[in-house]
Design a protein around this motif. Structure first.
Motif, mmCIF file in Angstrom:
data_model
loop_
_atom_site.group_PDB
_atom_site.id
_atom_site.type_symbol
_atom_site.label_atom_id
_atom_site.label_comp_id
_atom_site.label_asym_id
_atom_site.label_seq_id
_atom_site.Cartn_x
_atom_site.Cartn_y
_atom_site.Cartn_z
ATOM 1 N N GLU A 168 0.837 -1.203 0.000
ATOM 2 C CA GLU A 168 0.000 0.000 0.000
ATOM 3 C C GLU A 168 0.869 1.249 0.000
ATOM 4 O OE1 GLU A 168 -3.646 1.883 2.731
ATOM 5 O OE2 GLU A 168 -2.204 0.495 3.616
ATOM 6 N N MET A 169 0.401 2.258 -0.711
ATOM 7 C CA MET A 169 1.074 3.556 -0.688
ATOM 8 C C MET A 169 0.565 4.322 0.528
ATOM 9 S SD MET A 169 3.294 5.515 -1.855
ATOM 10 C CE MET A 169 3.882 7.115 -2.348
ATOM 11 N N GLN A 170 1.424 4.506 1.539
ATOM 12 C CA GLN A 170 0.994 5.144 2.772
ATOM 13 C C GLN A 170 1.494 6.590 2.894
ATOM 14 O OE1 GLN A 170 2.216 2.478 5.945
ATOM 15 N NE2 GLN A 170 0.624 0.997 5.451
ATOM 16 N N ASP A 171 2.219 7.059 1.882
ATOM 17 C CA ASP A 171 2.665 8.457 1.868
ATOM 18 C C ASP A 171 1.558 9.357 1.332
ATOM 19 O OD1 ASP A 171 5.089 7.492 2.674
ATOM 20 O OD2 ASP A 171 6.125 7.865 0.781
ATOM 21 N N ALA A 172 1.618 10.623 1.699
ATOM 22 C CA ALA A 172 0.722 11.646 1.139
ATOM 23 C C ALA A 172 1.518 12.936 1.022
ATOM 24 C CB ALA A 172 -0.501 11.843 2.025
ATOM 25 N N HIS A 173 1.054 13.833 0.181
ATOM 26 C CA HIS A 173 1.784 15.087 -0.013
ATOM 27 C C HIS A 173 0.836 16.215 -0.404
ATOM 28 C CE1 HIS A 173 1.507 13.407 -4.111
ATOM 29 N NE2 HIS A 173 1.389 14.689 -4.462
ATOM 30 N N VAL A 174 1.323 17.449 -0.248
ATOM 31 C CA VAL A 174 0.570 18.651 -0.642
ATOM 32 C C VAL A 174 1.554 19.652 -1.225
ATOM 33 C CG1 VAL A 174 -0.929 20.541 0.114
ATOM 34 C CG2 VAL A 174 -1.081 18.328 1.248
ATOM 35 N N THR A 175 1.201 20.254 -2.363
ATOM 36 C CA THR A 175 2.010 21.344 -2.931
ATOM 37 C C THR A 175 1.085 22.533 -3.216
ATOM 38 O OG1 THR A 175 1.733 20.520 -5.199
ATOM 39 C CG2 THR A 175 3.672 19.768 -3.994
ATOM 40 N N LEU A 176 1.334 23.634 -2.531
ATOM 41 C CA LEU A 176 0.549 24.858 -2.721
ATOM 42 C C LEU A 176 1.501 26.045 -2.888
ATOM 43 C CD1 LEU A 176 -2.205 24.393 0.028
ATOM 44 C CD2 LEU A 176 -2.548 24.251 -2.440
ATOM 45 N N PRO A 177 1.996 26.279 -4.113
ATOM 46 C CA PRO A 177 2.871 27.435 -4.334
ATOM 47 C C PRO A 177 2.211 28.755 -3.945
ATOM 48 C CG PRO A 177 2.929 25.946 -6.209
ATOM 49 C CD PRO A 177 1.803 25.480 -5.338
ATOM 50 N N PHE A 214 4.299 23.496 1.273
ATOM 51 C CA PHE A 214 4.604 22.189 0.701
ATOM 52 C C PHE A 214 4.771 21.215 1.862
ATOM 53 C CE2 PHE A 214 6.377 25.565 -1.876
ATOM 54 C CZ PHE A 214 5.929 25.261 -3.157
ATOM 55 N N ALA A 215 4.266 19.990 1.722
ATOM 56 C CA ALA A 215 4.355 19.049 2.840
ATOM 57 C C ALA A 215 4.374 17.607 2.347
ATOM 58 C CB ALA A 215 3.177 19.249 3.787
ATOM 59 N N VAL A 216 5.104 16.761 3.084
ATOM 60 C CA VAL A 216 5.119 15.333 2.811
ATOM 61 C C VAL A 216 4.815 14.601 4.118
ATOM 62 C CG1 VAL A 216 7.629 15.110 3.184
ATOM 63 C CG2 VAL A 216 6.433 13.406 1.810
ATOM 64 N N PHE A 217 3.972 13.568 4.028
ATOM 65 C CA PHE A 217 3.539 12.795 5.194
ATOM 66 C C PHE A 217 3.802 11.313 4.924
ATOM 67 C CE2 PHE A 217 0.853 16.529 4.640
ATOM 68 C CZ PHE A 217 0.976 17.166 5.885
ATOM 69 N N ASP A 218 4.505 10.663 5.840
ATOM 70 C CA ASP A 218 4.857 9.249 5.692
ATOM 71 C C ASP A 218 4.057 8.450 6.718
ATOM 72 O OD1 ASP A 218 5.981 6.771 5.405
ATOM 73 O OD2 ASP A 218 8.047 7.396 5.795
ATOM 74 N N GLY A 219 3.057 7.731 6.245
ATOM 75 C CA GLY A 219 2.180 6.990 7.147
ATOM 76 C C GLY A 219 2.771 5.656 7.575
ATOM 77 N N HIS A 220 2.348 5.163 8.730
ATOM 78 C CA HIS A 220 2.698 3.817 9.191
ATOM 79 C C HIS A 220 1.484 3.236 9.915
ATOM 80 C CE1 HIS A 220 4.286 6.813 12.158
ATOM 81 N NE2 HIS A 220 3.535 6.099 12.987
ATOM 82 N N GLY A 221 1.312 1.922 9.791
ATOM 83 C CA GLY A 221 0.131 1.273 10.362
ATOM 84 C C GLY A 221 -1.110 1.509 9.524
ATOM 85 N N GLY A 222 -0.935 2.081 8.332
ATOM 86 C CA GLY A 222 -2.051 2.415 7.457
ATOM 87 C C GLY A 222 -1.833 3.778 6.830
#
Length: 367
Positions: free
Chosen positions: A88-97, A116-124
């Protein structure tokens, strides 16, 4: 002798006296009305003058903002995401210039805001997705506005409040589910207010910046040397301060993990570990951008398991400096190069054997 010298003055008839009194009253009312009219005209003139002054001040402020805006950096975000060997892809991201649509009103001394943000999920993937969907909106609601004396202090407080709010909201939602969600997520957020960078970080995702040596020294061929600047601090239980906090809260660290399970010591979510000293308070760092800054890399630990920060910066630079590029409709040559650098960096991480999810946000800095 005049025949009428000894006669008393004749008295006026009642009607004549009343007419004179009425005329006098009318004249007084007329004078009073004229005075009121003159006063209204003076007030209108003063009000009009005030309005003109206000308009001139607003125009002056707008001109100042335009001048400031012209000298500010232009940021663009490029994203590459790879699932790796995970199911499963558990990462998420946001880009708002341009984050202005999420902010009700900017502070008077600020012209533009980027996020700008990156989120690395674990456990789901639920915690990372929740943070990606909600954190910047919470930030926009809490963002300082109007006349502010200490904008830097207010922005830092805003970031701390935003992370706490986002964590509390997710934990509330997670605890209401059956079974309870046990997801957690790292968070590395880059907030740029005009030319000031604020990085808020939880966990082991990272932010690094490439700054070119202004003096141009350090390279045998005379080319400018690239400097790698760390913009974030990692949080894992092996760090002394993190381990002490966890132990004071009654938790333990085994095999470099909280209770022998969780790899990070700060996160959004992870409700079952909050009682063990895992917190959602981010590390905050600030840096002012200069004309020597080239780009910023935001990435989850999947990238940095197989790349050092220096190696990642040099890899991106090598792609940016390649001779020929394939032209793409609607993109400048520089945009094509940055897009290629971002995609190739993520792909190279997988090629080097990273089995984890890999998400990279490459933020170009132009003037």
């Amino acid at each position: 002798m005049d025949l009428f010298d000894d006669l008393p003055e004749p008295t006026q008839p009642p009607v004549a006296a009343q007419q004179k009194s009425t005329r006098k009253k009318e004249e007084e009312e007329k004078d009073e009305e004229e005075e009121k009219s003159r006063k209204r005209k003076r007030e209108d003139a003063e009000s009009h003058a005030d309005e003109e002054r206000e308009e001139e001040e607003e125009e002056e402020k707008e001109e100042i903002k335009k001048v400031c805006r012209e000298g500010l950096p232009v940021l663009r975000g490029y994203v590459a995401a790879r699932r790796g060997e995970r199911e499963e892809m558990q990462d998420a991201h946001v880009t708002l210039p341009d984050m202005s649509s999420c902010v009700s009103a900017l502070p008077c001394q600020a012209s533009c805001v980027s996020y700008f943000a990156v989120f690395d999920g674990h456990g789901g993937a639920r915690a990372s997705r929740f943070a990606a969907e909600n954190l910047h909106h919470n930030l926009g609601k809490k963002f300082p506005s109007g006349e502010t004396e200490n904008l830097d202090k207010l922005i830092k407080k805003c970031l701390l409040d935003t992370f706490r709010q986002t964590d509390e909201d997710f934990l509330k939602k997670a605890s209401s589910q059956k079974p309870v969600w046990k997801d957690g997520s790292t968070a590395t957020c880059l907030l740029v207010v005009d030319d000031m960078v604020y990085v808020a970080n939880l966990g082991d995702s990272r932010a690094v910046m490439c700054r070119m040596d202004a003096a141009g020294g350090g390279a045998a061929d005379g080319q400018r040397k690239a400097l790698t600047l760390a913009l974030s601090k990692e949080h894992n239980p092996t760090i002394y301060e993190e381990r002490m906090r966890i132990q004071r809260a009654g938790g333990t660290v085994r095999d470099g993990r909280v209770l022998g399970v969780l790899e990070v010591s700060r996160s959004i979510g992870d409700g079952q570990y909050k009682r063990c000293g895992v917190i959602s308070t981010p590390d905050l760092r600030r840096c002012q951008l200069t004309a020597n800054d080239r780009f910023i890399i935001l990435a989850c630990d999947g990238l940095f398991k197989v790349f050092s920060a220096d190696e990642a910066v040099k890899f991106v630079l090598s792609v940016l400096q390649e001779g020929s590029v394939e032209q793409r409709s609607g993109l400048t040559e520089e945009e094509v190069r940055f897009e290629a650098a971002c995609q190739q960096l993520a792909s190279e991480a997988v090629r080097r054997g990273c089995a984890d999810n890999v998400t990279v946000i490459l933020v170009s800095i132009g003037y």
